[in-house]
Design a protein around this motif. Sequence first.
Motif, PDB file in Angstrom:
ATOM      1  N   UNK A  76       0.840  -1.189   0.000  1.00 29.42           N
ATOM      2  CA  UNK A  76       0.000   0.000   0.000  1.00 29.42           C
ATOM      3  C   UNK A  76       0.879   1.244   0.000  1.00 29.42           C
ATOM      4  N   UNK A  77       0.484   2.206  -0.791  1.00 32.46           N
ATOM      5  CA  UNK A  77       1.144   3.505  -0.817  1.00 32.46           C
ATOM      6  C   UNK A  77       0.479   4.404   0.226  1.00 32.46           C
ATOM      7  N   UNK A  78       1.121   5.494   0.568  1.00 36.36           N
ATOM      8  CA  UNK A  78       0.527   6.450   1.510  1.00 36.36           C
ATOM      9  C   UNK A  78      -0.723   7.102   0.937  1.00 36.36           C
ATOM     10  N   UNK A  79      -0.760   7.239  -0.388  1.00 38.89           N
ATOM     11  CA  UNK A  79      -1.916   7.851  -1.048  1.00 38.89           C
ATOM     12  C   UNK A  79      -3.062   6.838  -1.120  1.00 38.89           C
ATOM     13  N   UNK A  80      -4.248   7.184  -0.621  1.00 41.59           N
ATOM     14  CA  UNK A  80      -5.385   6.253  -0.649  1.00 41.59           C
ATOM     15  C   UNK A  80      -5.678   5.754  -2.066  1.00 41.59           C
ATOM     16  N   UNK A  81      -6.017   4.475  -2.168  1.00 47.75           N
ATOM     17  CA  UNK A  81      -6.359   3.884  -3.451  1.00 47.75           C
ATOM     18  C   UNK A  81      -5.169   3.535  -4.312  1.00 47.75           C
ATOM     19  N   UNK A  82      -3.951   3.745  -3.799  1.00 44.43           N
ATOM     20  CA  UNK A  82      -2.737   3.524  -4.582  1.00 44.43           C
ATOM     21  C   UNK A  82      -1.881   2.429  -3.965  1.00 44.43           C
ATOM     22  N   UNK A  83      -1.421   1.526  -4.801  1.00 43.33           N
ATOM     23  CA  UNK A  83      -0.474   0.493  -4.395  1.00 43.33           C
ATOM     24  C   UNK A  83       0.862   0.803  -5.049  1.00 43.33           C
ATOM     25  N   UNK A  84       1.907   0.218  -4.488  1.00 45.86           N
ATOM     26  CA  UNK A  84       3.253   0.423  -5.018  1.00 45.86           C
ATOM     27  C   UNK A  84       3.863  -0.940  -5.342  1.00 45.86           C
TER      28      UNK A  84
END
Length: 164
Positions: A76-84
């Motif tokens: 999970x990225x810090x930005x909601x809805x975003x994966x890394x």
Amino acid sequence: MSTNLEIRPADRAGDLGWIVMVHGEVYHREFGWNTGFEKLVARIVADYATGHDPAREAAWIAEADGERVGCVMLVADKEPGTARLRVLIVTEAARGLGAGRRLVGQCLGFARASGYERVTLWTVAGLSSARKIYEAAGFVLAGEEPHPGFGHEVAGQTWTLEKL
């Protein structure tokens, strides 16, 4: 190298250590990178190992004839809805078997099933095989800037795949 390729969860003893080791060894051999890169990978793996959410984050190993030949993580990225997408690598001996494409496909399928809207990744310019995989999966280059590198200055790149 066999064409009997399997993608499996990175859940066996030694998998996480192997991810760190193979990155250090391969990138030193191919690009002369120092342990600064290995430390970065170790931090990524340690963060995953000590606190990932199995419903939203996962790691995979590619094996050919029971031998590890590649890996990738989705976190999970810090930005909601975003994966890394993290730590994609395929060993030299296994390149051309489709392991990189299959690992990225596994990541993206998991990201969709987990409800992510987009996937980002950070890499460096010059990794042409990885770039081809990312472009084929629909990633676009979102930015590039100098990075002090890992013994050599590199151009850091951010890639994004919108609307999974």
